[in-house]
Write an enzyme that holds these catalytic residues in place. Structure first.
Site, mmCIF file in Angstrom:
data_model
loop_
_atom_site.group_PDB
_atom_site.id
_atom_site.type_symbol
_atom_site.label_atom_id
_atom_site.label_comp_id
_atom_site.label_asym_id
_atom_site.label_seq_id
_atom_site.Cartn_x
_atom_site.Cartn_y
_atom_site.Cartn_z
ATOM 1 N N CYS A 134 42.846 31.478 41.025
ATOM 2 C CA CYS A 134 41.749 32.248 40.422
ATOM 3 C C CYS A 134 42.299 33.323 39.488
ATOM 4 O O CYS A 134 42.778 34.366 39.945
ATOM 5 C CB CYS A 134 40.902 32.874 41.525
ATOM 6 S SG CYS A 134 39.540 33.867 40.888
ATOM 7 N N CYS A 137 40.324 36.610 39.553
ATOM 8 C CA CYS A 137 40.607 37.447 40.726
ATOM 9 C C CYS A 137 41.981 38.112 40.613
ATOM 10 O O CYS A 137 42.135 39.283 40.948
ATOM 11 C CB CYS A 137 40.627 36.619 42.008
ATOM 12 S SG CYS A 137 39.374 35.364 42.158
ATOM 13 N N ASP A 138 42.985 37.361 40.193
ATOM 14 C CA ASP A 138 44.368 37.814 40.378
ATOM 15 C C ASP A 138 45.124 38.136 39.094
ATOM 16 O O ASP A 138 46.225 38.702 39.163
ATOM 17 C CB ASP A 138 45.153 36.733 41.149
ATOM 18 C CG ASP A 138 44.575 36.510 42.540
ATOM 19 O OD1 ASP A 138 44.070 37.474 43.131
ATOM 20 O OD2 ASP A 138 44.630 35.368 43.030
#
Ligand code: NAP
Length: 325
Positions: A134, A137-138
């Site tokens: 992701c 997300c990261d």
């Protein structure tokens, strides 16, 4: 055999939000969590983009809070895995888990999708330590670093473009042409922060002495040459598989197995609703899944209210139903 009004399959943001709404509308609600309570977001270290948490929140804490909120209104969580769903009878439906059988008037399917895995050594071990599925997300954690993106479809190139906000990106693809759309390929080619290693597969992901990713082992599929390529992160985008196996042959899906719903999150089976990544191949965000879970729950609530006179009483459920607002 347990009789419930609403049975929610899956406990990611879609399922947790749906549970909050159906429980708050005073319908007896059971959530079967599935193998991973909280779904994919529960494996994300830090969530910066869920509205309402200006300092960010960890994935596990976010889903725990959502669970507690649903429990406050009476939702029950069962840590189990659904093994069989029988929709052939129409509502009420029979849902079997590894240890129990439920009969539910309404099913809300929120059992998500899983990113496809490479299945190479180091992949599972270093998730959250350099391996990610992701970018949204990261990506932020790789500011000023070097990352590789594995894959050659739209997801790989779109996420590679996103990651250039933070890092230098090398796309590793197993063939010499991309599956991604021409438009995305053109944008990616024009971006000076993206380079390419073609005709190559990742054979292993390697970590340093602290257990943090330091390189990938690559094999050129044409020459057979094996090399080690240094990197701080490995983002894997080789496709997603919706977890629709339980409904195979029972609910309409698209060719890739994503459950089809109308605007009210209704599947083609009366009384069965779906939300989140089991039906969404595009957005894949915790917040969009939560919103869809709410929409599915409101539709389910209306469905139940329309049939209030015909529904079999359930012990512990209030007879005066009120819709969530
Ligand atoms: P995808 O189109 O199935 O592409 C997967 C890519 O990963 C392919 O390039 C494939 O290689 C590669 N791959 C698969 N298994 C692999 C393995 N074991 N090792 C190495 N490489 C592997 O998946 P996606 O990119 O996630 O897209 C899924 C769907 O969502 C598509 O319909 C896509 O169009 C859509 N989507 C659209 C957008 C957009 O419109 N902006 C954005 C994201 C996704 P091969 O090419 O050799 O098969």
């Amino acid at each position: 055999m347990r009789r419930v009004r609403v049975l929610i399959i899956g406990s990611g943001p879609a399922g947790l939000s749906a549970a909050l709404y159906t429980a708050r509308a005073q319908f007896s609600t059971v959530v079967i969590t599935g193998p991973q309570f909280g779904g994919q977001i529960a494996t994300t270290h830090e969530v910066d983009n869920f509205p309402g948490f200006p300092e960010g929140i960890t994935g596990p804490e976010l889903v725990e809070r959502m669970k507690q909120q649903a429990e406050r209104f009476g939702a029950e969580f069962v840590y189990d895995v659904v093994t069989d769903v029988d929709l052939s009878t129409g509502s009420p439906f029979t849902v079997t888990t590894a240890s129990e059988t439920f009969v539910a008037d309404v099913i809300i399917a929120t059992n998500g999708a899983d990113p496809r895995k490479l299945g190479v050594p180091g992949e599972r071990e270093y998730v959250g330590r350099g391996v990610s599925y992701c970018a949204t997300c990261d990506g932020f954690f790789f500011r000023g670093k070097k990352v590789v993106v594995v894959g050659g479809g739209d997801s790989a190139l779109q996420e590679a473009l996103f990651l250039t906000k933070f890092a230098d990106v090398t796309v590793i693809h197993r063939r010499d042409t991309f599956r991604a759309s021409t438009a995305l390929q053109t944008r990616a080619r024009a971006n000076p922060k993206i380079s390419y290693i073609m005709d190559s597969v990742v054979e292993a992901i390697n970590a340093n002495e602290h257990g943090v990713v330091k390189s990938v082992t690559l094999r050129n599929v044409k020459t057979g040459e094996v090399t080690e390529y240094p990197t701080d992160g490995v983002f894997i985008f080789i496709g997603y598989d919706p977890n629709g196996g339980l409904f195979k042959g029972q609910i309409a899906t698209d060719a890739d197995g994503y459950v089809l719903v109308d605007q009210l999150m209704r599947t083609n089976v009366d009384g069965v609703f779906a939300a989140g990544e089991i039906r969404d191949r595009i957005w894949r965000q915790a917040a969009t899944a939560a919103g869809e879970g709410v929409a599915a729950a409101l539709s389910a609530t209306h469905w139940l209210e329309e049939r209030a006179g015909e529904l079999e009483p359930i012990e512990g459920e209030l007879s005066e139903q009120t819709a969530g607002d």
